[in-house]
Design a protein around this motif. Sequence first.
Motif, PDB file in Angstrom:
ATOM      1  N   ASN A  41      -2.002 -92.494  39.077  1.00  0.00           N
ATOM      2  CA  ASN A  41      -3.215 -92.284  39.871  1.00  0.00           C
ATOM      3  C   ASN A  41      -3.840 -93.595  40.312  1.00  0.00           C
ATOM      4  OD1 ASN A  41      -3.886 -89.380  40.316  1.00  0.00           O
ATOM      5  ND2 ASN A  41      -3.622 -89.294  38.098  1.00  0.00           N
ATOM      6  N   LYS A  50      -1.692 -89.459  48.521  1.00  0.00           N
ATOM      7  CA  LYS A  50      -1.715 -88.305  47.624  1.00  0.00           C
ATOM      8  C   LYS A  50      -0.345 -88.158  46.973  1.00  0.00           C
ATOM      9  CE  LYS A  50      -2.628 -85.413  50.918  1.00  0.00           C
ATOM     10  NZ  LYS A  50      -2.582 -86.378  52.031  1.00  0.00           N
ATOM     11  N   TYR A  51      -0.329 -87.516  45.815  1.00  0.00           N
ATOM     12  CA  TYR A  51       0.951 -87.310  45.142  1.00  0.00           C
ATOM     13  C   TYR A  51       1.914 -86.525  46.027  1.00  0.00           C
ATOM     14  CZ  TYR A  51       4.398 -86.131  41.585  1.00  0.00           C
ATOM     15  OH  TYR A  51       5.572 -85.988  40.876  1.00  0.00           O
ATOM     16  N   SER A  52       1.391 -85.646  46.866  1.00  0.00           N
ATOM     17  CA  SER A  52       2.235 -84.845  47.757  1.00  0.00           C
ATOM     18  C   SER A  52       2.925 -85.696  48.825  1.00  0.00           C
ATOM     19  CB  SER A  52       1.405 -83.748  48.423  1.00  0.00           C
ATOM     20  OG  SER A  52       0.313 -84.299  49.141  1.00  0.00           O
TER      21      SER A  52
END
Length: 415
Positions: A41, A50-52
């Motif tokens: 993070n 974003k992680y996506s």
Amino acid sequence: MSKSMAKGRRVFVVGVGMTRFVRPGANKLLDYPQMVNEAVNSALDDCRLKYSDIEFAAVGYVFGDSTSGQKALYEIGMTGIPIVNVNNNCSTGSSALYLAKNMIAGGLHDCTIAVGFEKMERGALSSKYKDRMNPMQSHVNLHYELYGIEAAPITAQMFGEAGKEHMNRYGTRPEHFAKIAVKNHKHSVNNPNSQFREEHTLQEVLDSPKVYDFLTRYQCCPTSDGSAAAILASEDFVRRNNLMDQAVEILSMQMLTDTPSTFDDKSAIKLIGFDMTRLAAEKAFAESGVTPDDINVVELHDCFSANELITYEALGLCPIGKGKDLVDNNQNTYGGKYVINPSGGLLSKGHPLGATGLAQCTELSWQLRNMAGARQVPGAKLALQHNIGLGGAVVVAIYRLGFAPNNNKAIVSKL
């Protein structure tokens, strides 16, 4: 295939993050998924992604069950991406980085992440499996043939014998190795993520408890808990997401394993990976178009003080046999030719095996982006990383800040 085609697409580090490295078990409530969560993070926040956005993940760790990478990243998101678990001894973190980098260079993905973590036991490293061949058995067998085995950690014996060989060949003294420990402990004072943040005098280093021969406690890296992460991206992805100002280009990243000389030359220095480091460095400099003289800041694998000095020579930072001169003339610290291990290195920052290589990448990215605070290397433009694991594998990488055209002639001008 031409060299330009073999190298593939340009790859950039766009976000980095790490936890503080701590002694094993210092925080009993902090398990590896929580460490990974913090590091990942932090890296995502660093590049406002974003992680996506991530398409592939390589997760490195040495001590842990299979698919621990999935367990750790599932806590952040379950997007169905490929997650590959990596174990390459002490070079595990950089091996994960190498894999994530080549996924982009090869055109398979545009945004990847490399993560490393370790939750370790206190004390010296030891084999976990007693019912099968130790992967370092060939190294241990040769060490036994040449020097015998004493009641000390085997890695301390191997690196200690390499240091003794260097002293016998080139006139290096125990004080040279101890001075390296003094330097790295001093550097760590300005690193809030370092496990140890205390300065030690030369006499304190020499007088600290003996681990093996001339190697004392302050000249040996500690076991550690911690995690680090780096997010990588292609040139197109960097442009689309307006990350040009913070993109750190990986000019070259080379991984090599042992060559026959590791064993055939009957040398303690060769046994700890000198030749594979030397060959990896030569390849990295050739591909990147820079020379050792162009480098400003270095993070290298100082698992023992002896290895740092020996690695100066393997990387080409000085001629073979002249590492002691780099030390005596203070050319390995602030105000010198290079600043080596501004983070404090493994000796002070700590060595959670799977995280170490990614912590090196994180430190060098901060240095190149002028974000290292009180330990900032003035004018750092080109950085060198070295991470080695006995058994064996080495990763050598060269980084520069910027999104300039890929013109090596412009690179070598010392920027």
